[in-house]
Design a protein around this motif. Structure first.
Motif, PDB file in Angstrom:
ATOM      1  N   ASN A   1       6.247 -33.749  18.084  1.00  0.00           N
ATOM      2  CA  ASN A   1       6.722 -34.438  16.995  1.00  0.00           C
ATOM      3  C   ASN A   1       8.183 -34.444  17.300  1.00  0.00           C
ATOM      4  O   ASN A   1       9.047 -33.464  17.039  1.00  0.00           O
ATOM      5  CB  ASN A   1       6.406 -33.508  15.603  1.00  0.00           C
ATOM      6  CG  ASN A   1       6.450 -34.295  14.488  1.00  0.00           C
ATOM      7  OD1 ASN A   1       7.592 -34.359  13.853  1.00  0.00           O
ATOM      8  ND2 ASN A   1       5.378 -34.934  13.944  1.00  0.00           N
TER       9      ASN A   1
ATOM     10  N   ARG B   1      12.711 -32.348  12.319  1.00  0.00           N
ATOM     11  CA  ARG B   1      11.404 -32.415  13.029  1.00  0.00           C
ATOM     12  C   ARG B   1      11.766 -31.703  14.621  1.00  0.00           C
ATOM     13  O   ARG B   1      11.848 -30.363  14.345  1.00  0.00           O
ATOM     14  CB  ARG B   1      10.947 -33.891  13.592  1.00  0.00           C
ATOM     15  CG  ARG B   1      10.836 -34.707  12.286  1.00  0.00           C
ATOM     16  CD  ARG B   1       9.626 -34.434  11.554  1.00  0.00           C
ATOM     17  NE  ARG B   1       9.721 -35.517  10.322  1.00  0.00           N
ATOM     18  CZ  ARG B   1      10.043 -35.476   9.070  1.00  0.00           C
ATOM     19  NH1 ARG B   1      10.444 -34.432   8.552  1.00  0.00           N
ATOM     20  NH2 ARG B   1       9.843 -36.673   8.406  1.00  0.00           N
TER      21      ARG B   1
ATOM     22  N   GLU C   1       5.230 -32.539  10.082  1.00  0.00           N
ATOM     23  CA  GLU C   1       4.971 -32.002  11.168  1.00  0.00           C
ATOM     24  C   GLU C   1       3.476 -31.559  10.962  1.00  0.00           C
ATOM     25  O   GLU C   1       2.540 -31.834  12.130  1.00  0.00           O
ATOM     26  CB  GLU C   1       5.915 -30.895  11.759  1.00  0.00           C
ATOM     27  CG  GLU C   1       7.227 -31.569  11.938  1.00  0.00           C
ATOM     28  CD  GLU C   1       8.161 -31.410  10.950  1.00  0.00           C
ATOM     29  OE1 GLU C   1       9.351 -31.047  10.875  1.00  0.00           O
ATOM     30  OE2 GLU C   1       7.641 -31.941   9.808  1.00  0.00           O
TER      31      GLU C   1
ATOM     32  N   ALA D   1       0.892 -34.485  10.894  1.00  0.00           N
ATOM     33  CA  ALA D   1       0.965 -35.016  12.054  1.00  0.00           C
ATOM     34  C   ALA D   1      -0.053 -34.514  13.183  1.00  0.00           C
ATOM     35  O   ALA D   1      -0.894 -35.227  13.670  1.00  0.00           O
ATOM     36  CB  ALA D   1       2.174 -35.234  12.635  1.00  0.00           C
ATOM     37  N   HIS D   2       0.220 -33.268  13.304  1.00  0.00           N
ATOM     38  CA  HIS D   2      -0.463 -32.394  14.024  1.00  0.00           C
ATOM     39  C   HIS D   2      -2.208 -32.700  13.672  1.00  0.00           C
ATOM     40  O   HIS D   2      -3.027 -32.478  14.593  1.00  0.00           O
ATOM     41  CB  HIS D   2       0.002 -31.120  14.427  1.00  0.00           C
ATOM     42  CG  HIS D   2       1.466 -31.122  15.149  1.00  0.00           C
ATOM     43  ND1 HIS D   2       2.287 -30.129  14.884  1.00  0.00           N
ATOM     44  CD2 HIS D   2       1.994 -31.987  15.926  1.00  0.00           C
ATOM     45  CE1 HIS D   2       3.588 -30.514  15.776  1.00  0.00           C
ATOM     46  NE2 HIS D   2       3.411 -31.479  16.434  1.00  0.00           N
TER      47      HIS D   2
ATOM     48  N   THR E   1       3.167 -41.342   8.767  1.00  0.00           N
ATOM     49  CA  THR E   1       3.281 -41.237  10.417  1.00  0.00           C
ATOM     50  C   THR E   1       2.112 -41.162  11.002  1.00  0.00           C
ATOM     51  O   THR E   1       1.623 -41.771  11.921  1.00  0.00           O
ATOM     52  CB  THR E   1       4.247 -40.269  10.738  1.00  0.00           C
ATOM     53  OG1 THR E   1       5.517 -40.204  10.033  1.00  0.00           O
ATOM     54  CG2 THR E   1       4.479 -39.805  12.263  1.00  0.00           C
TER      55      THR E   1
END
Length: 791
Positions: free
Chosen positions: A179, A283, A362, A365-366, A724
């Motif tokens: 990220n 980030r 973050e 997104a992961h 994202t």
């Protein structure tokens, strides 16, 4: 009284002042005798300071003073919050510099031009040292050390105890995911004017572009041992913050020190180049995620090991992997066991702060990438895999396995709506046709379902309402707007309760002399916290006014009610006697004549955080010959609880989408191996323009929270959290049939093209490598997760 104003689209009342150029920012304040500051900044990422010669600069035309750390006794300090209390940052570098852009000296001159010219005349002798910019490399044995006396670049770290969360899984998918680091890039950079001449009631007045004026005030007074009652902080119009304007930074402290030393007002307004290297970045996490599943697609456990890059000096953004990303690690899913380990490394890069979402994007997104990887592994539709693992709506309120107290949620609700709006089945059919035809331009469909935390930890916020003798009103709040529409939202709340037309309601904020306290703006807390306080204050004022009206109407207070005033706002009447009324100005005047005023200022308390959620579906086209990604559609369905003004919500969705999608496709702060930033101008940092983006399709669902009287949750960061991973998943989906399994952020044409070429050659890049050894020796996290403040 007419129907409720709340829930209707009301145009922003603050915009005319901004659009006509009548608004005042720090950079255009008319202050007599103002001096200007320019900073000498390090061109090296890591170097010893052996000598600084300021004599030529001090003699230059227009220069009033030149200061180094030896000249001003300025306190070293942390930003908004300390990550490691033992690593404060000196406002002016002492003995050593640790990133490109660190302040070494400051020029104070009669004009900005004279100050900038004199910067070139300061001679600094540097002894360059080896630098490290990669967080994982910084944790390796033999890495250059920012503070050799500490013996390590490890700032902080914790690991989970207990049994293996992946034990018993039929299938385990693993991926190392990046990220990337982002620059905040608000339209207005940092800016401050410090006036030690004060005003009638204060010895020192500071105008500063900040999200949290009361927090700035507290930190300022603490650092300089100032009398809080004699010190005033004002945030005029602020040209965007996004987490980057929280707390005092080194340049603020230096400017204050110079003004106090000279006894004259000084100003510093950040240039764009300064902003890109000195405003804290956001980030920059590397996540090692492993997800365990049954063959039927039920999650059994997850292990995450996260490396955060804290940059130099353990700035507060380094705390985000430790708390906000951890708290949101399981997201919307029922995952029985979660192991989460995190470390934060110091590097020779710009210190880390917050950027819109601050730890939650973050986490999402992961998580949403590893879920898509699992769906591909099982050959299952990604929407179906998510549905099989959503937390049960009937189980709310609930506490997750990492200790987050979710208030309310129905995660399939926005997903159903997003899939309907995008016509998901038809898109999958189009994708099938393109693949069968061997079209070089392939279609990708990406899904993201998220939950995030807002108003982390709850707490209190101040709000007040005052009705003047002419029947107009003033509302104030301890939050601090910088584009979100606070003046509109809070006026709507007061108008809805009191029946006073919005055009007769003014708004006061961001001035410690006029608003006694406040938590400022961050973590999407403003409406639910400040709005609840204004609502409670309005209720109090209404109760006072009814008692005063009852005296005028010679009736019992319980019989007095607000009724429609024939288009001129509401008036007070007696139930059953419609012809006898008194107006707000009559009631307020009567109170004034009695030596009283209709006023309430109070603190509203919220017991804990709220958890907005939503679902995004992104549709992209990928040219497999060039790697170019073209957005075709993006549907965002966000749930922020009760909606007070759909227009404000839509504006926050649009802004969040722009920044979230920019992370997915465009933006990345980069350094070379020597620590030199290669994205230090907007010619190099790929921030998209309006021409690069498309028209979004936004919608909402409403699931009111029980945590406050408004039923509202935050919306400021939601679209950034959800967008994202949806775009990233869409890009990977477009080329997954070629063998591509993952593409790191940002999904640039080069990265996409390389992934396609590697897959076509029969050797797609391995998604996994073992995490750094540092995780094995971390202290074990104790107790349950705490909800911490967020930006």
């Amino acid at each position: 009284m007419a129907g409720s104003l709340l829930g209707t689209a009301v145009r922003r009342v603050e915009d005319p002042e901004l659009l006509t150029g009548r608004g005042s920012y720090v950079g255009n304040l008319p202050i007599e005798g103002l001096l200007h500051v320019a900073f000498v900044r390090s061109p090296f990422a890591h170097a010893a300071l052996t000598a600084i010669d300021t004599s030529e600069a001090a003699a230059a035309p227009g220069v009033v003073a030149v200061y180094t750390a030896a000249d001003l006794d300025l306190p070293a300090h942390h930003g908004l919050m300390p990550v490691n209390k033992d690593i404060p940052r000196p406002p002016l570098a002492r003995d050593k510099v640790r990133f490109v852009g660190e302040v070494v000296a400051m020029i104070v001159a009669a004009s900005k031009a004279a100050a900038v010219d004199a910067v070139e005349l300061v001679e600094v002798d540097y002894d360059p040292l080896d630098a490290v910019v990669d967080a994982e490399e910084a944790l390796a044995a033999g890495a250059p050390l920012a503070f050799p006396e500490r013996g390590t670049n490890l700032t902080t770290g914790l690991r989970s105890g207990g049994p293996d969360p992946l034990a018993g899984a039929d299938v385990v998918v693993r991926a190392r995911m990046v990220n990337q680091r982002l620059a905040v890039v608000p339209m207005e950079g940092n800016a401050i004017v410090v006036d030690p001449r004060g005003d009638d009631g204060h010895d020192l007045v500071v105008h500063v572009s900040t999200q949290m004026p009361h927090g700035f005030h507290a930190q300022l007074c603490g650092l300089f041992s100032l009398d809080r009652d004699r010190t005033r902080v004002i945030a005029p119009h602020v040209g965007g913050g996004f987490g980057g304007k929280a707390g005092m930074i080194a340049e603020h402290t230096a400017a204050v020190g110079a003004a106090l030393a000279l006894g004259r007002p000084v100003s510093w307004v950040e240039t764009r180049s300064e902003n890109l290297v000195s405003m804290p970045h956001g980030r920059d996490q590397i996540g090692y995620y492993e997800l365990g599943l049954t063959r039927e697609g039920r999650f059994t456990g997850m292990r995450a090991r996260v490396v955060g890059n804290g940059g130099a000096y353990a700035w507060f953004g380094g705390a985000l992997p430790m708390n906000m990303t951890y708290v949101m690690a399981p997201g919307v899913y029922d995952i029985p066991a979660v192991g989460y380990d995190a470390v934060v490394a110091m590097t020779n890069t710009t210190p880390m702060g917050a950027f819109r979402g601050a730890g939650r994007p973050e986490a999402a997104a992961h998580l949403e990438r590893i879920v898509d990887i699992a769906a591909a592994e099982l050959g299952m539709d990604p929407a179906e895999l998510r549905r099989r693992n959503f937390l049960d709506p009937a189980a709310f309120p609930l506490t997750t396995v990492v200790g987050a107290a979710y208030d309310v949620g129905d995660y399939d609700l926005p997903l159903r709506e997003a899939l309907r709006l995008v016509d998901y089945d038809a898109l999958r059919e189009e994708q099938r046709r393109r693949r069968e035809a061997g079209d070089p331009v392939q279609l990708g469909i990406g899904i993201s379902v998220y939950v995030e935390i807002t108003a982390g930890g709850g707490g209190t916020e101040f709000g007040s309402v005052r009705v003047h003798a002419d029947g107009s009103a003033t509302v104030s709040a301890g939050t601090s707007g910088h584009g979100q529409g606070h003046a509109t939202a809070f006026a709507m709340i007061a108008s809805d309760t009191l029946g006073i037309p919005m055009e007769r309601i003014s708004f006061v904020q961001s001035d410690t002399a006029l608003v006694p306290r406040g938590g400022g703006t961050g973590g999407s807390r403003s409406l639910q916290m400040g709005g609840s306080a204004v609502s409670a204050a309005a209720d109090d004022v209404l109760a006072q006014a009814r008692r005063r009206a009852a005296e005028l109407l010679e009736a019992a207070a319980d019989d007095v009610t607000l009724v429609d005033g024939n288009g001129a706002g509401s008036v007070f009447g007696v139930a059953g006697v419609p012809t006898v009324t008194v107006s707000w100005d009559q009631v307020a005047s009567a109170a004034s004549d009695a030596g009283e005023e209709l006023f309430a200022g109070l603190d509203a308390r919220q017991a804990g955080a709220t958890f907005p959620f939503g679902a995004h579906v992104s549709v992209v086209e990928v040219d497999t010959d060039t790697g170019r990604v073209t957005m075709r559609r993006h549907v965002a369905v966000d749930d922020c609880g009760r909606i007070l003004n759909p227009l404000l919500v839509e504006g926050q969705q649009h802004g969040g989408l722009a920044q979230g999608i920019a992370q997915a496709l465009y933006e990345e702060v980069r350094y070379d191996d020597a620590g030199q930033p290669t994205t230090a101008t907007l010619a190099d940092y790929r921030m998209p323009s309006a021409a690069d983006l498309i028209s979004w399709e936004t919608a909402t669902t409403e699931t009111p929270t029980p945590m406050n009287v408004l039923g509202a949750k935050g919306i400021g960061e939601s679209a950034t959290v959800g967008s994202t991973p949806a775009v990233q998943n869409a890009v990977v989906d477009a080329v997954s049939h070629l063998g591509v399994r993952h593409i790191d952020l940002p999904c640039t044409p080069e990265r996409v093209w390389r992934a396609v070429q590697e897959a076509k050659a029969g050797g797609p890049a391995d998604l996994w490598r073992e995490p750094p050894a540092v995780f094995a020796d971390l202290p074990v996290r104790g107790g349950e997760a705490e909800e911490t403040g967020a930006i």
